[in-house]
Design an enzyme around this catalytic site. Structure first.
Site, PDB file in Angstrom:
ATOM      1  N   GLN A 179       0.805  -1.231   0.000  1.00  0.00           N
ATOM      2  CA  GLN A 179       0.000   0.000   0.000  1.00  0.00           C
ATOM      3  C   GLN A 179       0.832   1.274   0.000  1.00  0.00           C
ATOM      4  O   GLN A 179       0.310   2.342  -0.294  1.00  0.00           O
ATOM      5  CB  GLN A 179      -0.935   0.011   1.219  1.00  0.00           C
ATOM      6  CG  GLN A 179      -2.051  -1.004   1.147  1.00  0.00           C
ATOM      7  CD  GLN A 179      -3.065  -0.707   0.040  1.00  0.00           C
ATOM      8  OE1 GLN A 179      -3.098   0.392  -0.535  1.00  0.00           O
ATOM      9  NE2 GLN A 179      -3.885  -1.691  -0.288  1.00  0.00           N
ATOM     10  N   CYS A 322     -21.279  -8.015   7.465  1.00  0.00           N
ATOM     11  CA  CYS A 322     -22.569  -8.211   8.120  1.00  0.00           C
ATOM     12  C   CYS A 322     -23.122  -9.579   7.742  1.00  0.00           C
ATOM     13  O   CYS A 322     -23.375  -9.838   6.569  1.00  0.00           O
ATOM     14  CB  CYS A 322     -23.535  -7.115   7.670  1.00  0.00           C
ATOM     15  SG  CYS A 322     -25.062  -7.122   8.586  1.00  0.00           S
TER      16      CYS A 322
HETATM   17  C1  LIG Z   1      -1.230  -4.522   2.498  1.00  0.00           C
HETATM   18  C2  LIG Z   1      -1.477  -5.521   1.423  1.00  0.00           C
HETATM   19  N1  LIG Z   1      -0.672  -6.575   1.304  1.00  0.00           N
HETATM   20  C3  LIG Z   1      -0.843  -7.504   0.354  1.00  0.00           C
HETATM   21  C4  LIG Z   1      -1.885  -7.429  -0.528  1.00  0.00           C
HETATM   22  C5  LIG Z   1      -2.082  -8.510  -1.547  1.00  0.00           C
HETATM   23  O1  LIG Z   1      -1.623  -8.114  -2.807  1.00  0.00           O
HETATM   24  P1  LIG Z   1      -2.130  -8.865  -4.134  1.00  0.00           P
HETATM   25  O2  LIG Z   1      -3.555  -8.532  -4.302  1.00  0.00           O
HETATM   26  O3  LIG Z   1      -1.255  -8.271  -5.216  1.00  0.00           O
HETATM   27  O4  LIG Z   1      -1.857 -10.299  -3.952  1.00  0.00           O
HETATM   28  C6  LIG Z   1      -2.765  -6.349  -0.443  1.00  0.00           C
HETATM   29  C7  LIG Z   1      -3.933  -6.256  -1.359  1.00  0.00           C
HETATM   30  O5  LIG Z   1      -5.032  -5.941  -0.948  1.00  0.00           O
HETATM   31  C8  LIG Z   1      -2.553  -5.372   0.556  1.00  0.00           C
HETATM   32  O6  LIG Z   1      -3.371  -4.324   0.691  1.00  0.00           O
END
Ligand SMILES: Cc1ncc(COP(=O)(O)O)c(C=O)c1O
Length: 375
Positions: A179, A322
């Protein structure tokens, strides 16, 4: 009404420059990068140039970049790969209470294999205290894995401080930067990390590509065994097309000035919501140590999913699920100690390079109108 996309932390659109860089690989450069003849040259050259661009964004060397299928694979490779390579040295891993499932899952799997995992808590803003990390270290600790920035609330962790602690104890440090890449600085030497995860589709490259930075000399066992691709660390013929896409995206991500525009829009949105809802909304996440694009807000007395369902055309996320009338808080908000009645009203708005002022104003207006009438 034009749809408004405020879910860039879930996925980003592919930047036109990135799509253009990929195009020749759909038609022309079909060769296997590992072949020894003319058809390999275009693919091989592009693959290595892309590796250089990913490395440059991180302040790393090209040979420290392993291309993967995305963030999940990079996290799995970091955790399982290091755990397996260092199992003779120790069996203890430290992580945090707000990690993505792509860290939680591999940790649980490693526990099944006999490794021990300590989960350090976070404060009410979602931040780890480096002293807690220090306190969790044992003689058997081989790896610390703490995310750089949280996907739900955007809180940025004190990775450089954790890095100093890890180094003092001779323990490897991994950070999930899925992120943070492209939103804040992610220089591996400033952060003091040995491994770092990138996810292509969070940084305007397509889904299906990512990378793991592995500092030279870091022992790591591949997840996929086979031929010697990626310097023996991930078998399988590389996709030059996807690598080139990630390289182009990382080159664009060097320009963090674009994020200041996003930050200003995020602040405008927050101010507009505050003006309308006053005491009836609460910010989740750290007020300052937070990704510039992320705004996680609880609408008090509401259920996030219901609010989103009513604000038609606005794409955003809610961390709370939910099920048959029972609302379950996201593990991240739970770890932050957010009260259930506040947490269930949480919505994550995440802005990106494509977000406009008009969109922000329209989204704020829609929320105001919807919640003025909704029961
Ligand atoms: C903090 C974090 N790590 C890992 C991932 C996983 O990445 P990917 O969707 O490329 O496998 C995400 C995806 O949502 C993420 O937000």
């Amino acid at each position: 009404m034009q749809p408004i996309y405020l879910d860039y932390n879930a996925s980003t659109p592919i930047e036109p420059v990135v799509a253009a860089a990929m195009k020749p690989f759909l038609q022309d450069h079909f060769g296997n990068p590992s072949s020894g003849h003319w058809a390999a040259v275009g693919a091989k050259t592009a693959l290595e140039a892309a590796r250089g661009l990913v490395a440059a964004l991180l302040g790393a060397e090209s040979d420290e970049i392993i291309f993967t299928s995305g963030g999940s694979e990079a996290n799995n490779l970091a955790l399982k790969g290091v755990a397996w390579a260092l199992k003779a040295k120790g069996d203890h891993i430290i992580t945090s209470a707000v990690e993505h499932p792509a860290i939680v899952g591999p940790c649980q799997f490693l526990e099944q294999l006999g490794f021990r995992v300590s989960v350090v808590p976070v404060n009410r803003f979602g931040r780890v205290d480096p002293d807690d990390v220090q306190g969790a270290i044992t003689a058997r600790t081989i790896l610390i894995s703490i995310m750089h920035a949280n996907n739900e609330v955007g809180t940025i962790q004190p990775i450089a401080e954790v890095g100093r602690i890890a180094r003092e104890h001779g323990i490897l440090l991994h950070t999930d930067a899925a992120q943070s890449v492209g939103k804040i600085a992610t220089d591996v030497n400033n952060l003091g990390v040995d491994l770092l995860t990138i996810a292509g589709h969070k940084v305007y490259a397509p889904k299906g590509v990512g990378a793991l930075y592995v500092r030279r000399g870091t022992p790591i066992e591949p997840l996929v065994h086979g031929a010697g691709h990626e310097a023996g660390r991930r078998a399988g013929t590389e996709s030059a097309m996807l690598a080139v896409a990630l390289g182009a995206a990382c080159e664009l991500a060097q320009d963090l000035a674009a994020m200041e525009v996003v930050r200003a829009l995020r602040e405008r949105f927050w101010q507009q919501l505050q003006a309308v809802f006053g005491q009836r909304i609460v910010l989740n996440g750290h007020p300052e140590h937070r990704l510039p694009n992320t705004l996680n807000v609880s609408f008090i007395g509401r259920i996030g999913a219901e609010v989103l369902a009513r604000v038609e055309g606005v794409a955003a996320s809610t961390g709370s699920a939910c099920h048959t009338g029972h609302v379950k808080l996201s593990p991240v908000l739970e770890a932050m100690g957010v009260a259930p009645e506040i947490g269930i009203g949480a919505i994550r708005f995440s802005l990106g390079r494509g977000t406009t002022r008009e969109e922000i104003d329209a989204a704020a207006e829609q929320l105001a109108n919807t919640l003025a009438t909704a029961v």
